[in-house]
Design an enzyme around this catalytic site. Structure first.
Site, PDB file in Angstrom:
ATOM      1  N   ASP A 154       0.845  -1.177  -0.013  1.00 40.24           N
ATOM      2  CA  ASP A 154       0.075   0.077   0.142  1.00 40.24           C
ATOM      3  C   ASP A 154       0.683   1.156  -0.010  1.00 40.24           C
ATOM      4  OD1 ASP A 154      -1.650   2.101   0.540  1.00 40.24           O
ATOM      5  OD2 ASP A 154      -2.716   1.325   2.266  1.00 40.24           O
ATOM      6  N   ASP A 175      -0.855   8.002  -8.571  1.00 41.69           N
ATOM      7  CA  ASP A 175      -1.709   7.602  -9.950  1.00 41.69           C
ATOM      8  C   ASP A 175      -2.967   8.362  -9.643  1.00 41.69           C
ATOM      9  OD1 ASP A 175      -1.811   6.330 -12.316  1.00 41.69           O
ATOM     10  OD2 ASP A 175      -1.447   4.301 -11.414  1.00 41.69           O
ATOM     11  N   LEU A 176      -3.606   7.962 -11.069  1.00 41.18           N
ATOM     12  CA  LEU A 176      -5.338   8.189 -10.992  1.00 41.18           C
ATOM     13  C   LEU A 176      -5.954   7.377 -10.139  1.00 41.18           C
ATOM     14  CD1 LEU A 176      -5.603   8.610 -14.950  1.00 41.18           C
ATOM     15  CD2 LEU A 176      -5.683  10.231 -12.964  1.00 41.18           C
TER      16      LEU A 176
END
Length: 895
Positions: free
Chosen positions: A599, A617-618
């Site tokens: 994570d 990131d998206l």
């Protein structure tokens, strides 16, 4: 005498109500514990498994210990009250100790993360045991202790304990619903936790008072129990030996929790997978288990032969479970996205209906099996000890089942075959049951041949009509889309697949969630190029999220010394390495790169390293767990890990957000970073992405450094889609600059913060994601253009301190970029005249000082041709949005 009987009946009803509230508050506490420890340990499947195992171990230990002790309890109701007080005290201590454990775990992670994952997982389990087991230990004793109060004669165990167990499970179902739909949105998670502890304390107080009231009533003589009720011992109907009962209790827990894991994965293939969708499935599951307990109580009151009844229950459960893949596949039209054309209320109804039809019948029968064991065991006496022993074994089986399904069965057999394998376990148990029964030698068991034939018939059905070999796990359309499945992994966290569509490779997670594809190669590379070009010397870079690895691989073209890439799913890393290596510029072989299956938020918060550039990131915010990557606490962790001149670029998918949700993210981001700029990632008005770029220092953009770095990129790494400007001294990057958000307070004012305690984004985004199906728009198109215009009005380029080092002709590229973006929108709306006018204005803004005010026809033609390549979608890559946009297109095609 009548008055005392009335008092006892009233006390009975009130105790059942208290146990309902106890189940409610226990589930609420469990949900909050799981969430809090996911923030400490990371949102990985192994971390969740360690937390769940610690909680269930506490329950099992408590059930066994307090069950044995219950024989010596003089007042069971007072003992129950003390157990609930113990839950409150232990839960309070755990709540206060979480920050201390967070620091301790961070130190262990920083020391062991490099090469000792086993030790790290052990540390998670031990820390979770210390935090959760004390409260769970007291929770586990509540049912055994109450059973000694409720059951006046061992023969009544099977009649009363299933009712008590079912009421508690129903309370847990209501608690599940409340923690998803009601309490955290209203009170926050801390407030929800405090409410659960207050309810538990209230239950303890009420139980103590009821104990006193019952004592007074029992001082009066009561009416004799009617025949066949308390005091009457029914005829022993071929009971099973203790060893067989223990094994069945364990098996029931194993199969039930394993199926919960598998069915949750099954539904994940067709859902948005938000906190709401998971809650609906769990509510249906728990209500069905509660219903099964009530059915078991009714069966226990009937004069039925116990062993044949139990064997038929096992066979019935097995066959109903085996039907679930077929029913689910039929209801979802071959794993189509569920509710793709429905609004929020309709979606919830569809989801609940699908879950009820698919899961309720088998789960109800599964829910009968374990409580029915108490009818057989009740004839042996020692009620509390018997209840506690079987409950402890059932809970231990649940631990093994949950872990075994997630980390063994899915990888070994896959989803569908794992479900059938569990069905086979129940059929095998049913086949063995008659051989284990204690029979009367003077009365032949005529039912044995029948019971031997039923499991055999069940096995034949599993191998023929119920065989699931032909059912796919990933939906593929080889005809309309020219799709092909290249490789698939079914792991403990998700189902990950590599798919080829129209000659392009993509990675899918859980069937409908696309991480990226080679179709959007330039777009994904840009997510790395833009932030890295903004920093003068990006030596140390961290990527939060990897996907295909295309973005992280683009960073290798820059003068980096170390690149750390975190990815939640280890299977994504493995499949990207196998299939996307040639598209990632050597990401998987370069010695500068460290790939971490972890994570990203958790990794960042637990280490002491600092970075020049961090790139997020998206992350679509409606997916469960993703809202934590837009929280105040996460942004603070990132800021603490930045070098003094470092920057953090968080990419945001506007095609999955409303204006309100972007406002929440931007307001939260600006609360941490004093200097925030906004950048467009493309010229796609219908599917745009933007980057929030935050710095802890106000540093202006150096155009000379940007140009030098951009020109130094190799031809293979250069963004083939980037616009080429007629002025060689103007960085094309400026076309994507939207404005200085820190100087546009009006665009941030009034929006709430998104925090770990109050994850407003988590609850809003899932509703918005469904609302767009019935007309509500994402933040795209004209509203977005208006937002960009307003941003430039509030922070005009000529007054923007971030652009202080730019010449006037270079600053003009900012407004030209917005003209291009708006022209693309006009083109998509078939407004050719408007698009041409906006392009003409953009070319005029971009004309170098040495050119006339009105560009020559040749220059205008050259510039407009180049801009139209970017604008009108000549290149194939510009005609497709990456990731989630592809998933939305797929949903539209399914309608």
């Amino acid at each position: 005498m009548l008055e005392s009987d009335n008092i006892l009946r009233t006390v009975n009803r009130l105790v059942f109500a208290l146990f309902f509230v106890s189940g409610f508050s226990a589930l609420v506490l469990q949900v909050v514990w799981m969430r809090e420890l996911s923030l400490v340990f990371g949102a990985t499947a192994h971390a969740a498994a360690a937390t769940l195992a610690a909680f269930f171990l506490g329950l099992a230990t408590g059930s066994r210990y307090w069950g044995r002790l219950s024989r010596r309890v003089a007042s069971p109701l007072r003992a129950y009250a003390l157990l609930e007080i113990g839950v409150v005290v232990a839960a309070s201590a755990g709540f206060l100790l979480i920050p201390t454990f967070e620091g301790l775990y961070a130190a262990l992670y920083d020391h062991w993360a490099g090469g000792r994952p086993g030790l790290l997982l052990t540390a998670k389990l031990l820390l979770a045991l210390v935090l959760l087991s004390p409260a769970a230990f007291f929770m586990g004793g509540t049912l055994p202790v109450l059973s000694t109060w409720l059951v006046r004669h061992p023969a009544d165990t099977g009649r009363h304990i299933p009712l008590l167990y079912g009421v508690n499970t129903a309370g847990a179902a209501v608690g599940t619903f409340s923690t998803a739909f009601l309490l955290p949105p209203l009170l926050g998670y801390d407030g929800t936790y405090l409410l659960a502890m207050a309810l538990t304390g209230g239950v303890a107080l009420a139980a103590w008072l009821l104990a006193a009231k019952q004592s007074v009533a029992l001082e009066e003589p009561s009416a004799p129990s009617p025949r066949g009720a308390r005091g009457h011992t029914p005829r022993n109907r071929r009971p099973l030996p203790a060893g067989a009962l223990n094994a069945l209790a364990f098996l029931s827990g194993f199969v039930t929790l394993a199926l919960e894991v598998l069915w949750t994965r099954m539904f994940a293939q067709v859902l948005q997978n938000s906190v709401y969708s998971y809650a609906v499935i769990l509510v249906v599951f728990l209500l069905a288990l509660a219903s099964g307990s009530f059915v078991a109580a009714r069966l226990a009151r009937r004069d039925l032969p116990t062993v044949p009844t139990l064997a038929l229950l096992l066979c019935g459960a097995a066959l109903l479970v085996a039907l679930t893949p077929q029913i689910f596949f039929w209801l979802t039209d071959g794993l189509s996205y569920l509710g793709s054309d429905q609004g929020w209320p309709s979606f919830l109804k569809t989801l609940a209906g699908t879950a009820v039809i698919t899961l309720a019948p088998p789960t109800i029968v599964l829910g009968v099996v374990f409580p029915y064991l108490w009818k057989i065991a009740g004839a042996g006496g020692k009620v509390g000890e018997t209840v506690g022993r079987l409950l402890a074994l059932n809970t231990l089986g649940a631990i093994v089942g949950a872990l075994g399904a997630g980390f063994v069965l899915l990888e070994w057999l896959g989803l569908w075959r794992s479900i059938l394998w569990l069905s086979g376990l129940y059929l095998a148990a049913a086949a063995l049951l008659p051989t284990l029964a204690v029979t009367d030698p003077h009365r032949p068991a005529r039912w044995r041949p029948i019971l031997a034939a039923v499991p055999l018939l069940g096995f034949l059905l599993l191998l023929s009509a119920l065989d699931v070999a032909r059912l796919p796990v990933v939906r593929i359309d080889p005809v309309r889309r020219a799709e092909a499945l290249l490789e698939m992994r079914e792991g403990g966290s998700a189902t990950v697949a590599v798919v080829r569509r129209d000659g392009h490779l993509g990675i899918k997670v859980d069937n409908h969630y696309t991480l990226g594809s080679t179709r959007g190669l330039g777009l994904q590379q840009r997510q790395a190029h833009f932030p890295l070009l903004m920093h003068p010397e990006p030596k140390r870079v961290l990527f939060l999220g990897m996907g295909t690895g295309i973005s992280a691989g683009a960073a290798l073209a820059h003068p980096t010394e170390r690149i750390v890439v975190t990815e939640l799913l280890g299977d994504v890393i493995d499949l990207a390495r196998r299939h996307f290596g040639r598209h990632t510029q050597g990401l998987f072989d370069d010695p500068r790169v460290q790939l971490i299956a972890e994570d990203g938020r958790h990794h960042l918060s637990a280490i002491d390293d600092t970075y020049d550039v961090v790139i997020g990131d998206l992350f679509v915010p409606w997916k469960r767990g993703n809202a934590a990557l837009y929280s105040l606490e996460h942004f603070r962790n990132v800021a603490e890990r930045l070098a003094p001149d470092g920057l953090f670029a968080q990419w945001v998918p506007l095609y999955q957000l409303t204006e309100q949700e972007l406002g929440i993210i931007a307001r939260t981001f600006a609360e941490v970073f004093p200097d925030v700029t906004l950048w467009r990632g493309d010229f796609l008005p219908a599917g745009p992405i933007v980057a929030l770029v935050g710095r802890t220092q106000d540093l202006p953009l150096d155009p000379t450094a940007v140009l030098h770095r951009a020109r130094s990129l190799t031809d293979t790494a250069r963004d083939a889609d980037a616009a080429v400007l007629p002025d060689p001294e103007t960085p094309p990057l400026l076309l994507y600059y939207a404005g200085h958000l820190s100087r546009a307070d009006a665009l941030l004012r009034g929006y709430p913060l998104n925090t770990d305690d109050r994850p407003r984004l988590q609850f809003r985004a899932a509703r918005s994601q469904q609302a767009t199906n019935i007309g509500k728009a994402w933040f795209v198109g004209e509203p977005l253009v208006a937002y960009f215009r307003r941003l430039l009005e509030l922070s005009p380029p000529q007054d923007d301190p971030y652009l202080a080092l730019l010449a006037p002709r270079q600053r003009a590229a900012v407004e030209a970029g917005l003209d291009i973006f708006e022209a693309r929108l006009a083109n998509e709306r078939k407004d050719d005249e408007g698009a041409r006018a906006l392009l003409a204005r953009a070319s005029a803004r971009l004309a170098p000082d040495k050119q006339p005010a009105t560009p020559t026809t040749e220059l205008r033609r050259e510039l407009q041709s180049e801009l139209q390549s970017e604008l009108l979608g000549v290149r194939e890559e510009r005609d497709a949005a990456i990731g989630e946009l592809e998933r939305r297109i797929e949903r539209l095609e399914h309608r």
